[in-house]
Structure formats: C-alpha cells, structure tokens
Design an enzyme around this catalytic site. Structure first.
Site, PDB file in Angstrom:
ATOM      1  N   SER A  13       0.946  -1.265  -0.374  1.00 18.83           N
ATOM      2  CA  SER A  13      -0.124   0.042  -0.031  1.00 18.83           C
ATOM      3  C   SER A  13       0.526   1.454  -0.629  1.00 18.83           C
ATOM      4  CB  SER A  13      -0.985   0.022   1.345  1.00 18.83           C
ATOM      5  OG  SER A  13       0.228  -0.394   2.301  1.00 18.83           O
ATOM      6  N   GLY A  14       1.756   0.754  -0.478  1.00 21.52           N
ATOM      7  CA  GLY A  14       2.826   2.794  -0.804  1.00 21.52           C
ATOM      8  C   GLY A  14       2.358   2.937  -1.965  1.00 21.52           C
ATOM      9  N   TYR A  45       7.774   6.897   4.292  1.00 28.36           N
ATOM     10  CA  TYR A  45       9.289   7.576   5.174  1.00 28.36           C
ATOM     11  C   TYR A  45      10.656   8.525   4.297  1.00 28.36           C
ATOM     12  CZ  TYR A  45       7.734   4.877   9.363  1.00 28.36           C
ATOM     13  OH  TYR A  45       7.104   4.550  10.374  1.00 28.36           O
ATOM     14  N   GLU A 113      19.254  18.307  -6.040  1.00 31.02           N
ATOM     15  CA  GLU A 113      19.542  16.716  -5.437  1.00 31.02           C
ATOM     16  C   GLU A 113      20.933  16.350  -6.385  1.00 31.02           C
ATOM     17  OE1 GLU A 113      16.850  14.088  -4.166  1.00 31.02           O
ATOM     18  OE2 GLU A 113      16.276  15.121  -1.895  1.00 31.02           O
ATOM     19  N   ASP A 207       9.729  -9.580   0.618  1.00 30.08           N
ATOM     20  CA  ASP A 207       8.814  -9.954   0.635  1.00 30.08           C
ATOM     21  C   ASP A 207       7.782 -10.533  -0.733  1.00 30.08           C
ATOM     22  OD1 ASP A 207       8.644 -10.418   3.719  1.00 30.08           O
ATOM     23  OD2 ASP A 207       7.600  -8.857   3.755  1.00 30.08           O
ATOM     24  N   HIS A 228      22.568   4.593   0.923  1.00 29.49           N
ATOM     25  CA  HIS A 228      22.053   6.596   1.412  1.00 29.49           C
ATOM     26  C   HIS A 228      23.092   7.347   2.225  1.00 29.49           C
ATOM     27  CE1 HIS A 228      20.846   9.949   2.142  1.00 29.49           C
ATOM     28  NE2 HIS A 228      19.850  10.279   1.050  1.00 29.49           N
ATOM     29  N   ARG A 274      25.931   9.137  -5.391  1.00 27.75           N
ATOM     30  CA  ARG A 274      25.691   8.287  -3.822  1.00 27.75           C
ATOM     31  C   ARG A 274      26.234   7.476  -3.257  1.00 27.75           C
ATOM     32  NH1 ARG A 274      18.851   8.111  -2.180  1.00 27.75           N
ATOM     33  NH2 ARG A 274      18.666   9.904  -2.674  1.00 27.75           N
ATOM     34  N   HIS A 335      19.404   1.827   1.242  1.00 23.62           N
ATOM     35  CA  HIS A 335      18.625   2.697   0.999  1.00 23.62           C
ATOM     36  C   HIS A 335      17.213   1.685  -0.001  1.00 23.62           C
ATOM     37  CE1 HIS A 335      16.297   6.728   0.945  1.00 23.62           C
ATOM     38  NE2 HIS A 335      16.724   7.368  -0.356  1.00 23.62           N
ATOM     39  N   ARG A 370      20.186   4.546  -8.749  1.00 20.49           N
ATOM     40  CA  ARG A 370      19.147   5.284  -8.824  1.00 20.49           C
ATOM     41  C   ARG A 370      19.529   6.667  -8.819  1.00 20.49           C
ATOM     42  NH1 ARG A 370      15.635   7.182  -5.112  1.00 20.49           N
ATOM     43  NH2 ARG A 370      16.812   5.922  -3.557  1.00 20.49           N
ATOM     44  N   LEU A 376      10.214   7.622  -5.759  1.00 23.52           N
ATOM     45  CA  LEU A 376       8.535   8.008  -5.811  1.00 23.52           C
ATOM     46  C   LEU A 376       7.373   8.014  -7.378  1.00 23.52           C
ATOM     47  CD1 LEU A 376       8.733  10.385  -2.430  1.00 23.52           C
ATOM     48  CD2 LEU A 376       7.463   8.355  -2.719  1.00 23.52           C
TER      49      LEU A 376
HETATM   50  C1  SIN Z   1      16.673  11.747   0.499  1.00 19.11           C
HETATM   51  O1  SIN Z   1      15.806  12.210   1.220  1.00 19.11           O
HETATM   52  O2  SIN Z   1      17.765  11.865   0.479  1.00 19.11           O
HETATM   53  C2  SIN Z   1      15.782  10.030  -0.092  1.00 19.11           C
HETATM   54  C3  SIN Z   1      15.713  10.359  -1.545  1.00 19.11           C
HETATM   55  C4  SIN Z   1      15.780   9.270  -2.126  1.00 19.11           C
HETATM   56  O3  SIN Z   1      15.932   8.263  -1.713  1.00 19.11           O
HETATM   57  O4  SIN Z   1      15.564   9.427  -3.560  1.00 19.11           O
END
Ligand code: SIN
Length: 538
Positions: A13-14, A45, A113, A207, A228, A274, A335, A370, A376
């Site tokens: 349910s994400g 989160y 980012e 799972d 991360h 990252r 992460h 990624r 998201l």
């Molecule tokens: C973050 O806020 O650093 C995570 C965002 C992500 O993993 O895309």
C-alpha cells in the site's frame, strides 16, 4: 481454508500499490493487502522529494540524460523514457487530487539533489514528501467503494496454477486465506532490512521479491543496492534518514576532525552521486578511525533549516541533536534496491497474471544506481501502468473459477497451512538471532565495498542457514526471515558473479567495470537452488 475471489489483488500500500488501485477501481473489485497498517511503507518515510521535469528551466530530455548517467550505463532507455515522459502528467493529476507540494509564492518550489543538473525535486511540508503522497493517494482510494483494504494481512506465497498466477495465500491473524484474482500486482517495496544499517522501515524485508522467486519468476540486477550516505548515527537513536536535500541546500560533510573532505573525492563534492559519497564517507571513517562523520548545517540559518526540514529537525531534537547548532553524526545505510522482479515496461513479470511495480520491480529504470528522488515518481508512473496492464490480464474468469473451486476439491493447499509441519510443533530455535546475524553479515560482507573474499564468506554463512528455506512457518517474523535469506542469497550470488564495479556495486578487487559489464544478471529458482540465466531482454 478460507477463500475469497476478487477481480484485482494488490499486495502493498505504498505509492505504487495505491496508484494501481486508483487505476483499477472503476473496473472491478480491488483488494489491497498490506502486512501492517496501510501507511507503514517506505513511501511514508520518503523525505527529500519527487523528481519531475516541470520547472521552467527544465526539460524531460535533461531528466532522461541525468537518469541514464546515474544508472551508469545499465538503465533500460525505454523504461527511463516512460518515467520522465509520463511523470509530469502523473504529478499534475496528483495535484488535482489534492496533493500539496511546497510553493514559492504561487509557483511550485523545486530543489536540487545529487546528480541532477537542474532543480527538479518537488517537496511537501519541507521534508515529508512521501507522507503527503500517501495521504493524497489514500484519500483518493477512499473515494472508490470498489477498493477494499486488508491490513495486517501478510502474503505468504502466490497461488500458481500451471505456471500462471491466480492470487496469493495471505495470513490474517492466525488464519490463512486464499485470495483469488485474475491479476495480482506486487507493490511490496524493498529489502533494506536485510542490512543492519538501513533507512528502510521494519516492513522492508524483501517479501515480494522472495515470493515471486519462489513462484518461479525471474529476478534481475540484484547486486545493485543503493546505500544512502547520510543516516543519523547515534547509539540511542533510530537510523533515521537525513535527506540528500540537506546537502542540496548546502550542508557540508566533515570527518570527525571537523575537516570537509568531499572535494578530495569528486568535483561535485557533496552533490556527487550517492555511491561516490558513501564510499568517500567509509574511506574517511577508516582514515580517522571513526564510526561516523558529520553533516554540518550550522551555517544555513536557524529559521531556514527549521522551516525547510521540520521533520528532521524535530526528530533529531528528540535525540538531543539540534541540527541548527550541532554537527550531526551520520553514516551510510542501505536505502534502495535497484534490482528486483524483472518486468517489461508494462509491469508484466515473467509469470502470467503477475505484475510488479515500484521498488520490488526491476524495469531497468534505475540501471546500476538510482537518481535521487526518482523512486516516488517511479511508483506513480509504473503503479498507474500496472493498473492498466492488470485490466488486460490473460487469466480468464473461467480459469479462475476452476482454480477457486479446486481448492476445496483437492488437497492442493498452501504448503504453509499444515500446522503439523511447523517444525514438529516447535517454533524455530533462535530465529531472532539468525535474523540479527544475517543483517550484520550482509552489512559487513555484502555492503558498500565488496570483494571476492567477503562475498564468499557471506555465501558460506548464508548456506549454513539454508535449512530455513525448507521449513514451513506460520508467523510473520519467521516467514520474513525466510524471505530475507532468499533475497540475501540472490544479492550475494549476483555480487560474486559481477567481477567489476558499476554504479552502486563496488568491488575493491575489481575497481574497473570489468569484462561484459553491460549485461544484466538474472535469476530463476530451480529445484536445488538458483539458476543464473542469460538476459533474455524482455
Ligand atoms: C532523500 O531524501 O535523500 C531520499 C530521497 C531518495 O532516496 O530518492
């Protein structure tokens, strides 16, 4: 055994699961099952935001290029094209359903980012972007009377008939329920919990990947785990994510001697990819004999920091760290899984009737690494696609009716249901200890920096626990352990096979890309273990 027949079954349910439910709701009965409460998912989160090429200075083509670059040569271009091209429409639709992103005046506020060449990250309530997405999607889902949710319903295994997926066996309370559906969508998220350091919630135990593997689906790119760079490092605090957006807004990494170091590792310094930042942190930790480094925001202005990162500010304060005044102790943590259940760009897995979307899936959209805040967006875009594809599931109502009927007529039941077989009535000895040891082993041996020796050592240890894979269990914790072990083995085997360093997969014994680096490593279950398959290019 109790049983139920629905049109569409969604596991998870994400963002991906809920978006798929919205797509399907006008067309039949949809059942969303989730092993905890519906909001307990990685989506809830997610802090930093959601990447989308919607600002005046941005273009879909630039988002495409940035994603390919981060993926380090292993993205499937057609999957990335779908993501960046359909992304803007999915976001505007979400806004029309009530999602509120932060704005500068009336205009959407985009931030930067790592590895993005434009400011393209939308955020909500500062650093609660995932929570806002979940809220908006759940509220939309509630507007359909056709969508039902079972919470605390843990999926044990898929119902497979003649190689096709007809639903899933689910544990509700102490009862196993057989849920039949003409299309089943896996949206179960990732597997961060198999590492002792992770930003992922407790539910992220791999799972969906494990049940798909047991059912005979192909899994791919399992060696690519993203770490991360910055999670809170304090013995008394949870491993709380400290968003990349903090570095996007100017936060600086310092070693325990308070020296900034990222410029020594990459021209983009704090905003390097990252994997580069995570390895630089490990290297500084080794050099300084420290078990953490610091993230420094003290120069950014108290009011700005509190307003921009309210959730991070208040969470850290609970653990006596005032991020506006103190250096924040941080260390990397597992992460995100780039690999998962192999799908095509319509989310179809290699099993008829089974679809996968979001982190559990491997469309190839992330390649070997990624791009920040693409997950998201992936959930939204590919969740909607999974819904559309499920409408055309090849499983007919007649086939399903036969399958549903035959569960009563034959003893063809979920293997997990026979209480007698449950370790002869005893609960498994020391399973919590094995769980802890597995997580530590994966972090230490199959983590940010790997080599043949560490991986072989992990493989041997994991093999010692393989008796767990043959056991039949009937509690969530026990089945989770079985799933964690399955995923841990796949990651370790794949990491051993890839003799080279690409994206997030770094081998200290093979720091170059290595021969044949452009392939994707795929896996399918066979009687006596794993079968490594050649990429068949779906
Ligand atoms: C973050 O806020 O650093 C995570 C965002 C992500 O993993 O895309």
């Amino acid at each position: 055994m109790e049983k139920e027949l629905v049109d569409f079954l969604i596991i998870g349910s994400g963002v991906a699961g809920l978006r798929a439910a919205i797509e399907l709701a006008p067309h039949g009965n949809v059942l969303v099952v989730t092993k905890d409460i519906p909001t307990e998912s990685s989506t809830e989160y997610a802090q930093g935001g959601i990447a989308v090429a919607l600002s005046d200075e941005d273009e879909v083509g630039i988002h495409f290029e940035d994603t390919l670059k981060a993926g380090d040569g292993l993205c499937r271009e057609e999957a990335v094209k779908v993501l960046v091209e359909e992304g803007p429409e999915r976001i505007l639709e979400l806004i029309s359903w009530g999602a509120e992103f932060d704005r500068e005046g009336t205009k959407l506020d985009f931030t930067l980012e790592a590895a993005h060449s434009r400011k393209r990250i939308l955020h909500a309530r500062g650093d609660s972007t995932g929570r806002e997405l979940e809220r908006a999607l759940l509220s939309k889902v509630r507007s359909f009377s056709t969508v039902k949710k079972y919470q605390f319903a843990f999926t044990i295994d898929l119902i497979i008939k003649d190689g096709e997926c007809h639903g899933a066996y689910v544990l509700r309370g102490r009862e196993v329920v057989a849920l039949f559906a003409k299309a089943t969508i896996l949206a179960t998220g990732g597997a961060g919990q198999i590492f002792s350091r992770t930003t992922n919630p407790q539910v992220a135990t791999g799972d969906g990947m494990a049940i798909a593997f047991r059912a005979g689906a192909v899994l791919e790119d399992m060696e690519f785990v993203q770490f991360h760079p910055t999670s809170l490092y304090s013995p008394s605090a949870p491993q709380f994510l400290l968003s990349e957006a903090m570095r996007g807004e100017g936060a600086i990494l310092r070693n325990i001697n308070r020296e900034p170091f990222m410029k020594n590792y990459h021209s983009m310094a704090e905003l390097a990819p990252r994997d580069v930042v995570s390895r630089a942190i490990i290297s500084e930790m080794v050099k300084t004999k420290g078990n953490h480094v610091y993230l420094d925001m003290t120069h950014l202005g108290k009011d700005f920091v509190k307003k921009r990162f309210p959730r991070i500010y208040s969470t850290c304060l609970q653990y006596d760290v005032d991020i506006t005044e103190d250096l924040i102790p941080v260390s990397p943590a597992a992460h995100y899984m780039m690999g998962g259940v192999k799908t095509d760009i319509y989310d179809a897995t290699t099993i008829k009737g089974l679809y996968a979307a979001g982190e559990v899936a491997c469309t190839g959209v992330h390649g070997a690494n990624r791009l920040a805040s693409n997950s998201l967006l992936e959930g939204l875009v590919y969740g909607a696609r999974a819904g559309k594809s499920a409408l055309n599931s090849p499983i007919s109502s007649e086939q399903l009716a036969v399958s549903h009927q035959s569960l009563v007529k034959t003893s063809d039941q979920c293997p997990m249901t026979n209480d007698q077989t449950r370790l002869n009535g005893r609960s498994m000895p020391d399973h919590e200890e094995i769980r802890r040891a597995l997580r530590k082993l994966m972090w230490e041996r199959v983590g940010i920096i790997r080599c043949a020796e560490s991986l072989k050592n992990a493989k041997e240890k994991l093999a010692e626990w393989s008796f767990i894979l043959d056991k039949t269990f009937l509690t969530r914790r026990e089945i989770e352990l079985k799933n964690m072990l399955t995923v841990a083995r796949l990651i370790t085997e794949a990491a051993l096979l890839r003799k080279g360093s690409v994206g997030a997969h770094y081998r200290s014994d093979y720091p170059q890309r290595g021969e044949g680096w452009e392939r994707h490593i795929t896996w399918r279950k066979e009687d006596k273990g794993l079968r490594h398959e050649k990429d068949n290019g779906i």
